[in-house]
Design a protein around this motif. Sequence first.
Motif, PDB file in Angstrom:
ATOM      1  N   HIS A  82       0.847  -1.200   0.000  1.00  0.00           N
ATOM      2  CA  HIS A  82       0.000   0.000   0.000  1.00  0.00           C
ATOM      3  C   HIS A  82       0.884   1.253   0.000  1.00  0.00           C
ATOM      4  N   PRO A  83       0.505   2.285  -0.747  1.00  0.00           N
ATOM      5  CA  PRO A  83       1.322   3.515  -0.788  1.00  0.00           C
ATOM      6  C   PRO A  83       1.571   4.117   0.590  1.00  0.00           C
ATOM      7  N   TYR A  84       0.586   4.055   1.471  1.00  0.00           N
ATOM      8  CA  TYR A  84       0.763   4.621   2.813  1.00  0.00           C
ATOM      9  C   TYR A  84       1.806   3.821   3.601  1.00  0.00           C
ATOM     10  N   THR A  85       1.738   2.486   3.494  1.00  0.00           N
ATOM     11  CA  THR A  85       2.736   1.656   4.177  1.00  0.00           C
ATOM     12  C   THR A  85       4.131   1.953   3.648  1.00  0.00           C
ATOM     13  N   ARG A  86       4.247   2.087   2.329  1.00  0.00           N
ATOM     14  CA  ARG A  86       5.549   2.423   1.740  1.00  0.00           C
ATOM     15  C   ARG A  86       6.067   3.741   2.287  1.00  0.00           C
ATOM     16  N   ALA A  87       5.169   4.723   2.414  1.00  0.00           N
ATOM     17  CA  ALA A  87       5.580   6.024   2.938  1.00  0.00           C
ATOM     18  C   ALA A  87       6.043   5.916   4.383  1.00  0.00           C
ATOM     19  N   LEU A  88       5.360   5.122   5.188  1.00  0.00           N
ATOM     20  CA  LEU A  88       5.769   4.930   6.582  1.00  0.00           C
ATOM     21  C   LEU A  88       7.136   4.258   6.669  1.00  0.00           C
ATOM     22  N   VAL A  89       7.324   3.207   5.871  1.00  0.00           N
ATOM     23  CA  VAL A  89       8.601   2.483   5.901  1.00  0.00           C
ATOM     24  C   VAL A  89       9.736   3.392   5.452  1.00  0.00           C
ATOM     25  N   GLU A  90       9.498   4.180   4.404  1.00  0.00           N
ATOM     26  CA  GLU A  90      10.544   5.075   3.893  1.00  0.00           C
ATOM     27  C   GLU A  90      10.843   6.221   4.856  1.00  0.00           C
ATOM     28  N   ALA A  91       9.892   6.510   5.764  1.00  0.00           N
ATOM     29  CA  ALA A  91      10.091   7.599   6.725  1.00  0.00           C
ATOM     30  C   ALA A  91      10.908   7.178   7.940  1.00  0.00           C
ATOM     31  N   VAL A  92      11.177   5.866   8.082  1.00  0.00           N
ATOM     32  CA  VAL A  92      11.979   5.401   9.216  1.00  0.00           C
ATOM     33  C   VAL A  92      13.387   5.975   9.095  1.00  0.00           C
ATOM     34  N   PRO A  93      13.882   6.671  10.135  1.00  0.00           N
ATOM     35  CA  PRO A  93      15.219   7.270  10.056  1.00  0.00           C
ATOM     36  C   PRO A  93      16.301   6.212   9.838  1.00  0.00           C
ATOM     37  N   ARG A  94      17.258   6.538   8.996  1.00  0.00           N
ATOM     38  CA  ARG A  94      18.396   5.650   8.750  1.00  0.00           C
ATOM     39  C   ARG A  94      19.689   6.418   8.988  1.00  0.00           C
ATOM     40  N   LEU A  95      20.666   5.686   9.486  1.00  0.00           N
ATOM     41  CA  LEU A  95      21.946   6.331   9.772  1.00  0.00           C
ATOM     42  C   LEU A  95      22.684   6.701   8.500  1.00  0.00           C
ATOM     43  N   ARG A  96      22.507   5.901   7.453  1.00  0.00           N
ATOM     44  CA  ARG A  96      23.236   6.133   6.214  1.00  0.00           C
ATOM     45  C   ARG A  96      22.259   6.489   5.101  1.00  0.00           C
ATOM     46  N   LEU A  97      22.377   7.673   4.558  1.00  0.00           N
ATOM     47  CA  LEU A  97      21.557   8.123   3.447  1.00  0.00           C
ATOM     48  C   LEU A  97      22.395   8.181   2.177  1.00  0.00           C
ATOM     49  N   SER A  98      21.740   7.915   1.067  1.00  0.00           N
ATOM     50  CA  SER A  98      22.433   8.043  -0.213  1.00  0.00           C
ATOM     51  C   SER A  98      22.674   9.515  -0.522  1.00  0.00           C
ATOM     52  N   GLU A  99      23.535   9.766  -1.502  1.00  0.00           N
ATOM     53  CA  GLU A  99      23.810  11.145  -1.905  1.00  0.00           C
ATOM     54  C   GLU A  99      22.528  11.839  -2.351  1.00  0.00           C
ATOM     55  N   GLN A 100      21.678  11.129  -3.078  1.00  0.00           N
ATOM     56  CA  GLN A 100      20.417  11.705  -3.548  1.00  0.00           C
ATOM     57  C   GLN A 100      19.491  12.026  -2.375  1.00  0.00           C
ATOM     58  N   GLU A 101      19.423  11.117  -1.392  1.00  0.00           N
ATOM     59  CA  GLU A 101      18.564  11.350  -0.230  1.00  0.00           C
ATOM     60  C   GLU A 101      19.055  12.533   0.592  1.00  0.00           C
ATOM     61  N   ARG A 102      20.388  12.676   0.704  1.00  0.00           N
ATOM     62  CA  ARG A 102      20.919  13.795   1.483  1.00  0.00           C
ATOM     63  C   ARG A 102      20.625  15.132   0.810  1.00  0.00           C
ATOM     64  N   SER A 103      20.402  15.111  -0.493  1.00  0.00           N
ATOM     65  CA  SER A 103      20.153  16.366  -1.209  1.00  0.00           C
ATOM     66  C   SER A 103      18.736  16.881  -1.021  1.00  0.00           C
ATOM     67  N   VAL A 104      17.827  16.027  -0.472  1.00  0.00           N
ATOM     68  CA  VAL A 104      16.437  16.448  -0.250  1.00  0.00           C
ATOM     69  C   VAL A 104      16.374  17.246   1.053  1.00  0.00           C
ATOM     70  N   PRO A 105      15.865  18.489   1.021  1.00  0.00           N
ATOM     71  CA  PRO A 105      15.760  19.277   2.259  1.00  0.00           C
ATOM     72  C   PRO A 105      14.978  18.520   3.325  1.00  0.00           C
TER      73      PRO A 105
END
Length: 303
Positions: free
Chosen positions: A262-285
């Motif tokens: 479900h799109p909402y579940t995906r959004a929740l999972v992606e919102a879990v903080p991670r110690l290591r972000l990709s270069e693209q993820e770090r570029s998002v304010p």
Amino acid sequence: MRTANATTNGTTGAGPLLDVQDLSVDFHTDTGVVHAVRNVDLTIGPGEVLGLVGESGSGKSVTSLAVLGLLGTRRARITSGRILFQGEDLLTLPPKRLQALRGSHVGMVSQNALSALDPSCTIGAHLVEVIRRHQRLDRAAARAKALESLELVALPDAARRLRSYPHELSGGQRQRVVIALALACRPELLLADEPTTALDATVQKQVLDLLLSINAELGTAVLLVTHDFGVVSHVCDSVAVMRRGQVLERGAAAAVLRDPQHPYTRALVEAVPRLRLSEQERSVPRQRRRLPEFTEVAGGVGA
């Protein structure tokens, strides 16, 4: 990652321990009716740990409180559904029978241990009262069982803590006491409503590990209300995702976390903080790293 428990519903050949069918709960307020829970279906097998996850206001706590008739206000109305515990519909039970089930067969762990404990009573008095209410034991036998319960939750210096008052314990120790109260009569099911919310990260992990050890040692099934997918990953066999009173997705915790449908579940999972972000993820304010707004609740996903 928590691996699926062998006793998870569907693998035992027996019926579910708890079977919530088409549950709807409304609150009648001064400004109108609030549909807090809408057509919720949940099942928990013997020994299973089910995570009920979602953001604040999604209906998680209302669902768990409805199981034991603890909604606590006359404005609440269960408008549809059945809640079967070991095949017995809790919604049709007389008050005395339902009260007998609370504590003896289904235990409740609240999220605020300090408010759940009477400041004028010792820890021993709390436990002895619960044990004697549900079991025919004299005070000495009940006190021995109270000590056994504190030792079960690994409370340091348990014998001395029986004489302590709630304010003399730390937050983590009080949470262990609340869990001991819920387990004093060895119930088959534990309802845990955000049991680690008020604790720091280190103590949170200790409490979650405690729930896992109790699940393994006693075979106690757990309905764990949480907003944290990290908790789900660590503790749960299965998960149900709620939003606006509805279950949007449910399934094995590992599968839902690995491949949410479900799109909402995906959004929740992606919102879990991670110690290591990709270069693209770090570029998002940072202010844009938020859950998207869903204007319409879609149908549920999963069995």
